[in-house]
Write a protein that holds these residues in place. Structure first.
Motif, PDB file in Angstrom:
ATOM      1  N   MET A 191      59.754 -44.342 -15.677  1.00 50.36           N
ATOM      2  CA  MET A 191      58.492 -43.906 -15.087  1.00 50.36           C
ATOM      3  C   MET A 191      57.494 -45.056 -14.941  1.00 50.36           C
ATOM      4  SD  MET A 191      56.090 -40.865 -16.517  1.00 50.36           S
ATOM      5  CE  MET A 191      55.453 -41.762 -17.913  1.00 50.36           C
ATOM      6  N   LEU A 192      57.477 -45.956 -15.927  1.00 51.77           N
ATOM      7  CA  LEU A 192      56.470 -47.031 -15.923  1.00 51.77           C
ATOM      8  C   LEU A 192      57.042 -48.363 -15.427  1.00 51.77           C
ATOM      9  CD1 LEU A 192      54.564 -46.159 -19.227  1.00 51.77           C
ATOM     10  CD2 LEU A 192      53.762 -45.872 -16.873  1.00 51.77           C
ATOM     11  N   LYS A 193      58.194 -48.296 -14.791  1.00 52.20           N
ATOM     12  CA  LYS A 193      58.802 -49.528 -14.251  1.00 52.20           C
ATOM     13  C   LYS A 193      57.806 -50.192 -13.290  1.00 52.20           C
ATOM     14  CE  LYS A 193      62.592 -51.865 -14.378  1.00 52.20           C
ATOM     15  NZ  LYS A 193      62.518 -52.394 -15.727  1.00 52.20           N
ATOM     16  N   GLY A 194      57.602 -51.490 -13.489  1.00 49.69           N
ATOM     17  CA  GLY A 194      56.686 -52.218 -12.609  1.00 49.69           C
ATOM     18  C   GLY A 194      55.230 -52.120 -13.032  1.00 49.69           C
ATOM     19  N   ARG A 195      54.926 -51.274 -14.013  1.00 48.58           N
ATOM     20  CA  ARG A 195      53.550 -51.161 -14.517  1.00 48.58           C
ATOM     21  C   ARG A 195      53.364 -52.112 -15.692  1.00 48.58           C
ATOM     22  NH1 ARG A 195      50.971 -48.038 -10.718  1.00 48.58           N
ATOM     23  NH2 ARG A 195      51.863 -45.971 -10.482  1.00 48.58           N
ATOM     24  N   THR A 196      52.103 -52.436 -15.943  1.00 54.86           N
ATOM     25  CA  THR A 196      51.779 -53.307 -17.077  1.00 54.86           C
ATOM     26  C   THR A 196      50.849 -52.587 -18.038  1.00 54.86           C
ATOM     27  OG1 THR A 196      52.000 -55.312 -15.794  1.00 54.86           O
ATOM     28  CG2 THR A 196      50.604 -55.436 -17.742  1.00 54.86           C
ATOM     29  N   ALA A 197      51.175 -52.668 -19.321  1.00 56.29           N
ATOM     30  CA  ALA A 197      50.331 -52.052 -20.350  1.00 56.29           C
ATOM     31  C   ALA A 197      49.754 -53.134 -21.252  1.00 56.29           C
ATOM     32  CB  ALA A 197      51.162 -51.078 -21.182  1.00 56.29           C
ATOM     33  N   LEU A 198      48.478 -52.987 -21.586  1.00 50.30           N
ATOM     34  CA  LEU A 198      47.871 -53.806 -22.642  1.00 50.30           C
ATOM     35  C   LEU A 198      47.579 -52.872 -23.812  1.00 50.30           C
ATOM     36  CD1 LEU A 198      46.323 -56.121 -24.062  1.00 50.30           C
ATOM     37  CD2 LEU A 198      44.326 -55.526 -22.667  1.00 50.30           C
ATOM     38  N   GLN A 231      40.908 -50.320  -7.708  1.00 45.25           N
ATOM     39  CA  GLN A 231      41.426 -50.912  -6.463  1.00 45.25           C
ATOM     40  C   GLN A 231      42.814 -50.356  -6.157  1.00 45.25           C
ATOM     41  OE1 GLN A 231      42.017 -55.229  -6.520  1.00 45.25           O
ATOM     42  NE2 GLN A 231      39.899 -55.388  -5.778  1.00 45.25           N
ATOM     43  N   ALA A 232      43.653 -50.241  -7.188  1.00 43.11           N
ATOM     44  CA  ALA A 232      45.033 -49.756  -7.022  1.00 43.11           C
ATOM     45  C   ALA A 232      45.064 -48.228  -6.955  1.00 43.11           C
ATOM     46  CB  ALA A 232      45.889 -50.239  -8.185  1.00 43.11           C
ATOM     47  N   ASN A 233      43.932 -47.592  -7.266  1.00 42.30           N
ATOM     48  CA  ASN A 233      43.817 -46.134  -7.359  1.00 42.30           C
ATOM     49  C   ASN A 233      44.849 -45.522  -8.311  1.00 42.30           C
ATOM     50  OD1 ASN A 233      42.385 -43.796  -6.775  1.00 42.30           O
ATOM     51  ND2 ASN A 233      43.894 -43.142  -5.255  1.00 42.30           N
ATOM     52  N   TRP A 234      45.158 -46.247  -9.370  1.00 52.00           N
ATOM     53  CA  TRP A 234      46.028 -45.721 -10.435  1.00 52.00           C
ATOM     54  C   TRP A 234      45.701 -46.447 -11.730  1.00 52.00           C
ATOM     55  CZ3 TRP A 234      49.444 -46.302 -14.419  1.00 52.00           C
ATOM     56  CH2 TRP A 234      50.179 -45.151 -14.800  1.00 52.00           C
ATOM     57  N   GLY A 235      45.582 -45.700 -12.767  1.00 57.31           N
ATOM     58  CA  GLY A 235      45.374 -46.319 -14.076  1.00 57.31           C
ATOM     59  C   GLY A 235      45.357 -45.276 -15.169  1.00 57.31           C
ATOM     60  N   ARG A 236      45.675 -45.706 -16.366  1.00 56.23           N
ATOM     61  CA  ARG A 236      45.623 -44.828 -17.534  1.00 56.23           C
ATOM     62  C   ARG A 236      44.899 -45.567 -18.656  1.00 56.23           C
ATOM     63  NH1 ARG A 236      46.906 -41.624 -14.196  1.00 56.23           N
ATOM     64  NH2 ARG A 236      48.670 -40.168 -14.228  1.00 56.23           N
ATOM     65  N   ALA A 244      51.410 -40.988 -25.752  1.00 55.29           N
ATOM     66  CA  ALA A 244      50.860 -41.998 -24.830  1.00 55.29           C
ATOM     67  C   ALA A 244      51.695 -42.044 -23.548  1.00 55.29           C
ATOM     68  CB  ALA A 244      50.836 -43.369 -25.509  1.00 55.29           C
ATOM     69  N   VAL A 245      53.018 -41.993 -23.696  1.00 55.53           N
ATOM     70  CA  VAL A 245      53.889 -42.004 -22.504  1.00 55.53           C
ATOM     71  C   VAL A 245      53.601 -40.769 -21.650  1.00 55.53           C
ATOM     72  CG1 VAL A 245      56.294 -41.813 -21.711  1.00 55.53           C
ATOM     73  CG2 VAL A 245      55.700 -43.438 -23.521  1.00 55.53           C
ATOM     74  N   PHE A 246      53.449 -39.607 -22.298  1.00 57.37           N
ATOM     75  CA  PHE A 246      53.142 -38.388 -21.527  1.00 57.37           C
ATOM     76  C   PHE A 246      51.814 -38.544 -20.767  1.00 57.37           C
ATOM     77  CE2 PHE A 246      50.848 -34.301 -21.286  1.00 57.37           C
ATOM     78  CZ  PHE A 246      51.607 -33.727 -20.289  1.00 57.37           C
ATOM     79  N   LEU A 247      50.803 -39.113 -21.431  1.00 56.30           N
ATOM     80  CA  LEU A 247      49.501 -39.262 -20.760  1.00 56.30           C
ATOM     81  C   LEU A 247      49.585 -40.200 -19.557  1.00 56.30           C
ATOM     82  CD1 LEU A 247      47.074 -39.298 -23.833  1.00 56.30           C
ATOM     83  CD2 LEU A 247      47.277 -37.499 -22.094  1.00 56.30           C
ATOM     84  N   CYS A 248      50.631 -41.018 -19.515  1.00 56.65           N
ATOM     85  CA  CYS A 248      50.839 -41.894 -18.354  1.00 56.65           C
ATOM     86  C   CYS A 248      51.578 -41.187 -17.210  1.00 56.65           C
ATOM     87  CB  CYS A 248      51.643 -43.123 -18.771  1.00 56.65           C
ATOM     88  SG  CYS A 248      50.737 -44.223 -19.858  1.00 56.65           S
ATOM     89  N   SER A 249      52.100 -40.015 -17.462  1.00 54.66           N
ATOM     90  CA  SER A 249      52.949 -39.346 -16.464  1.00 54.66           C
ATOM     91  C   SER A 249      52.108 -38.670 -15.378  1.00 54.66           C
ATOM     92  CB  SER A 249      53.833 -38.298 -17.149  1.00 54.66           C
ATOM     93  OG  SER A 249      53.032 -37.205 -17.572  1.00 54.66           O
ATOM     94  N   ASP A 250      52.764 -38.294 -14.285  1.00 54.96           N
ATOM     95  CA  ASP A 250      52.080 -37.546 -13.225  1.00 54.96           C
ATOM     96  C   ASP A 250      51.628 -36.184 -13.731  1.00 54.96           C
ATOM     97  OD1 ASP A 250      52.417 -39.580 -11.466  1.00 54.96           O
ATOM     98  OD2 ASP A 250      54.232 -38.741 -10.523  1.00 54.96           O
ATOM     99  N   SER A 256      48.075 -36.111 -14.841  1.00 58.70           N
ATOM    100  CA  SER A 256      47.056 -36.735 -13.985  1.00 58.70           C
ATOM    101  C   SER A 256      45.745 -35.957 -13.945  1.00 58.70           C
ATOM    102  CB  SER A 256      47.602 -36.958 -12.569  1.00 58.70           C
ATOM    103  OG  SER A 256      47.835 -35.711 -11.964  1.00 58.70           O
ATOM    104  N   GLN A 257      45.772 -34.684 -14.343  1.00 58.51           N
ATOM    105  CA  GLN A 257      44.495 -33.943 -14.402  1.00 58.51           C
ATOM    106  C   GLN A 257      43.990 -33.759 -15.832  1.00 58.51           C
ATOM    107  OE1 GLN A 257      42.407 -33.604 -12.041  1.00 58.51           O
ATOM    108  NE2 GLN A 257      43.851 -34.441 -10.571  1.00 58.51           N
ATOM    109  N   ILE A 258      44.597 -34.429 -16.764  1.00 58.15           N
ATOM    110  CA  ILE A 258      44.041 -34.460 -18.125  1.00 58.15           C
ATOM    111  C   ILE A 258      43.029 -35.591 -18.131  1.00 58.15           C
ATOM    112  CG2 ILE A 258      44.552 -34.760 -20.584  1.00 58.15           C
ATOM    113  CD1 ILE A 258      47.372 -33.729 -20.018  1.00 58.15           C
ATOM    114  N   ARG A 259      41.762 -35.232 -18.247  1.00 57.52           N
ATOM    115  CA  ARG A 259      40.684 -36.220 -18.095  1.00 57.52           C
ATOM    116  C   ARG A 259      39.602 -35.938 -19.128  1.00 57.52           C
ATOM    117  NH1 ARG A 259      40.666 -38.763 -12.775  1.00 57.52           N
ATOM    118  NH2 ARG A 259      42.537 -38.105 -11.657  1.00 57.52           N
ATOM    119  N   GLY A 260      39.268 -36.940 -19.901  1.00 56.74           N
ATOM    120  CA  GLY A 260      38.194 -36.798 -20.883  1.00 56.74           C
ATOM    121  C   GLY A 260      38.584 -35.987 -22.100  1.00 56.74           C
TER     122      GLY A 260
END
Ligand code: NAD
Length: 259
Positions: free
Chosen positions: A1-8, A130-135, A234-240, A243-247
Motif C-alpha cells: 500500500m505504501l510503496k513509493g511513499r516516504t515516512a518520517l 501540493q501532492a494532495n496526499w498525506g498522513r 498507524a498502517v491502517f490510518l495510512c490506508s484509503d 481517509s475520512q478519519i480526521r482529527g
C-alpha cells in the motif's frame, strides 16, 4: 500500500516509534529514522529495514531544537522528494509533584512532546498539500484525554498535541491530507520500564509486582498494549479506508479511558 511513499518517524530508535517504522517499511514505505542511541544499533535498524526493501536515512536531530528539526525535514525531503507520512512520536517523561517539578524538565517535555510536532507539521505540510496526499499521525497518549497525578508536563503536552491534531485536521479537511492522534495506554517500553523500576525501589517490592500494580491501577485489561498493535494502527490510518478519519484521538488503552 505504501510503496513509493516516504515516512518520517521521530523517536524511531526505540519502543513505539521503532515498531511503527518497521510496520510502515513492511508495508512498502521508505523510512527516515530519528532518535538517540548507539550508532551501531541504529545502523542495525537501518539494515533491517533495508532488508525489507525500504530505502532509509537516519538523522539525529534533537527534537527540542527547532533548527535541527528544520534540518531533519530538509534532509528527508532532499533524499526522498517529500514526506508523505509524518509520525510525531519522540517523547520523554518526568514524574514529580508540581512543586518539585524542575522547570527545565517542564520545558524539555513541552518542547519534545508538543512543540516538535508543530515544527515538523508546519515544515512538511506544504509538500503534502501540493501532492494532495498525506498522513500525519501524532503519538499522543491516554494522558492526552485524562490526567494522572505527578505528570503535569506530560499531561499538558499530550492534551496539547490532541488539540493540535484537531486544529490541523480542520485546516486540511478539504485536502487529501489527514491528521490524527493515537492515544496508547501502558506499553512496555524503556519509558515505562523506568517507571516500573522507580515504583519497585520506592515501594521496596520486586519488579514483577511493581509491573502488576502499575497495570492494575489504570489499565482494566491488565495487559500491556504492544508496539506492534500501534504499528498496525498507524498502517491502517495510512490506508484509503481511513481517509475520512480526521482529527481523531484514537485510544488504544486496554479500557483505561472507558472508566
Ligand atoms: P522510548 O523511550 O522507548 O522511545 C522514545 C524515543 O524518542 C527514542 O527513540 C528516543 O531516542 C527518542 N527521543 C527522546 N528524546 C528525543 C529528542 N530530544 N530528540 C529526538 N528523539 C528523542 O519511549 P516510547 O514509550 O516508545 O515512547 C514513544 C512515544 O509514545 C512518546 O511520545 C510517548 O509519550 C508515547 N507513549 C508511550 C506510552 C508507553 O506506555 N510507553 C504510552 C502512551 C504514549
Amino acid at each position: 500500500m505504501l510503496k513509493g511513499r516516504t515516512a518520517l518517524v521521530t523517536g524511531s530508535t526505540s519502543g513505539i516509534g521503532l515498531e511503527i517504522a518497521r510496520a510502515l517499511a513492511a508495508d512498502g514505505a521508505n523510512v527516515a529514522l530519528n532518535g538517540f542511541g548507539d550508532a551501531a544499533v541504529i545502523a542495525g535498524i537501518e539494515k533491517e529495514l533495508q532488508a525489507r526493501g525500504a530505502r532509509t536515512l537516519y538523522h539525529g536531530a534533537d527534537m527540542s531544537k527547532p533548527a535541527e528539526i528544520a534540518d531533519l525535514i530538509a534532509q528527508a525531503e532532499s533524499e526522498f522528494g517529500r514526506i508523505d507520512v509524518l509520525v510525531n512520536n519522540a517523547g520523554i517523561q518526568h514524574v514529580a509533584n508540581i512543586e518539585e517539578f524542575p522547570p527545565e524538565r517542564w520545558d524539555a517535555i513541552i518542547a519534545i512532546n508538543l512543540s516538535s510536532a508543530f515544527h515538523t507539521i508546519r515544515l512538511a505540510l506544504p509538500k503534502m498539500k501540493q501532492a494532495n496526499w498525506g498522513r500525519i499521525i501524532n503519538v499522543a497518549s491516554v494522558h492526552g484525554l485524562v490526567a494522572s497525578a505527578q505528570k503535569s508536563a506530560y499531561v499538558a503536552a499530550k492534551h496539547g498535541i490532541v488539540g493540535l491534531t484537531k486544529a490541523v485536521a480542520l485546516e486540511t479537511a478539504t485536502t487529501g491530507v489527514t491528521c490524527n492522534a493515537i492515544c496508547p495506554g501502558w506499553v512496555l517500553t524503556p519509558l515505562v520500564q523506568k517507571q516500573i523500576d522507580d515504583r519497585a525501589a520506592r515501594e521496596k517490592i520486586d519488579k514483577g509486582r511493581a509491573r502488576t500494580e502499575l497495570l492494575a491501577e489504570k489499565q482494566p485489561s491488565r495487559e500491556f498494549v504492544t508496539p506492534e498493535q500501534l504499528g498496525a494502527l498507524a498502517v491502517f490510518l495510512c490506508s484509503d479506508a481511513a481517509s475520512q478519519i480526521r482529527g481523531a484521538a484514537w485510544n488504544v488503552d486496554g479500557g483505561w479511558y472507558a472508566q
